[in-house]
Enzyme design. Structure first.
Site, PDB file in Angstrom:
ATOM      1  N   SER A   1      -9.361  -3.297  -4.317  1.00 36.62           N
ATOM      2  CA  SER A   1     -10.122  -3.560  -5.534  1.00 36.62           C
ATOM      3  C   SER A   1      -9.656  -4.854  -6.191  1.00 36.62           C
ATOM      4  O   SER A   1      -9.676  -5.908  -5.573  1.00 36.62           O
ATOM      5  CB  SER A   1     -10.018  -2.347  -6.465  1.00 36.62           C
ATOM      6  OG  SER A   1     -10.914  -2.442  -7.530  1.00 36.62           O
TER       7      SER A   1
ATOM      8  N   GLU B   1     -20.253   2.242  -1.566  1.00 41.00           N
ATOM      9  CA  GLU B   1     -19.716   1.799  -2.857  1.00 41.00           C
ATOM     10  C   GLU B   1     -20.506   0.638  -3.438  1.00 41.00           C
ATOM     11  O   GLU B   1     -21.117  -0.153  -2.720  1.00 41.00           O
ATOM     12  CB  GLU B   1     -18.245   1.447  -2.744  1.00 41.00           C
ATOM     13  CG  GLU B   1     -17.866   0.270  -1.883  1.00 41.00           C
ATOM     14  CD  GLU B   1     -16.388  -0.055  -2.029  1.00 41.00           C
ATOM     15  OE1 GLU B   1     -16.004  -0.548  -3.104  1.00 41.00           O
ATOM     16  OE2 GLU B   1     -15.623   0.190  -1.073  1.00 41.00           O
TER      17      GLU B   1
END
Length: 282
Positions: free
Chosen positions: A131, A223
């Site tokens: 991330s 995602e």
């Protein structure tokens, strides 16, 4: 090790989207076997050493959390599984969170940790992160190139966040329960604290990527940030960088945190560890 039939990572993000109390990130992972741990004060972090680690090589690991959460503690187990899969000593580095620390504080911290490793005579360093940790890993490589430091041997980027404007079409097509454009843009605004949305060290999708090391991207096919990885992979290829992208079906953000508990996370970590070792041994 217990392999679960449900997806604890998706369940966690679904609970957060509903505003419910969620389990600690640490509960997603199982404890890796045989990892020796050693706290480091400066730079703040934690050594994770597997048995019979490769000599002279290190993985520098940078945790995610949107700059508002996450720590060495939340990611210790996942990074321990990665260290074991690679057979390489891993330094998980800590950095400051919002609102007390904003861009470029976090980048300065991880670059200082990288310099610390170089100063200790480490000649082969791979950098990984998930991330926003992946964002910092790539920005570290850019800073190393621009400041004349030895470049990392390789980059492993998991669920990379590279576009603070959240312009990817995958925000509209996946089944990610939590990471909406509003959420991601809010996190980005907090991190930037007024800096340019397309500053290449904050949004590396817009950086000059020439001279970057070999890069492996892993991303969940469901995602919202899927396009952050796909577009980055395209731009790396266009810049002449050796790049490999793996999409994992049915998975959402940072699914590798399920290491030791889900088969898909174990598969991803095994692939990542083998790839990292190959880049550090060549």
């Amino acid at each position: 090790m217990t392999i679960m039939t449900t997806d604890p990572n998706r369940a966690l993000w679904e609970s957060r989207a509903r505003g419910e109390a969620t389990p600690a990130w640490e509960s997603l992972s199982a404890e890796p076997d045989g990892i020796e741990q050693e706290d480091v004060a400066d730079p703040a972090g934690l050594w994770l050493r597997p048995p019979d680690a490769v000599t002279g090589a290190v993985i520098l690991a940078i945790h995610g959390g949107g700059f508002v959460s996450g720590s060495v503690a939340t990611h210790r187990q996942m990074f321990g599984h990665l260290a074991r899969a690679a057979g390489v000593a891993t330094l998980a580095v800590e950095y400051g969170l919002l609102p007390d620390h904003v861009y470029p504080s976090q980048l300065d911290t991880v670059v200082a940790a990288y310099q610390w490793l170089l100063d200790r005579g480490v000649t082969r360093v791979a950098v990984t992160g998930d991330s926003c940790g992946a964002m910092l890993a790539l920005a570290l490589a850019l800073r190393a190139r621009d400041e004349g430091l030895p470049r990392p041997a390789s980059l492993l980027l998991m669920s990379a966040w590279t576009d603070l404007e959240a312009t990817g079409a995958s925000y509209d097509s996946g089944s990610d329960p939590f990471f909406t454009r509003e959420v991601v843009r809010g996190l980005g605004a907090g991190y930037l604290a007024g800096a340019d949305l397309r500053d290449p060290l904050a949004a590396p999708l817009y950086a000059d990527l020439r001279g970057m090391p070999s890069t492996y991207l892993q991303v969940g096919a469901e995602e919202s940030l899927l396009d952050d990885s796909k577009r980055l992979a395209d731009r790396l290829r266009d810049a002449g960088v050796d790049v490999h992208l793996d999409e994992f079906a049915d998975q959402v953000h940072s699914f590798q945190l399920g290491a030791g508990r889900t088969q898909v996370a174990d598969d991803a970590i095994t692939r990542a560890g083998s790839w990292l070792r190959s880049t550090l041994m060549s």
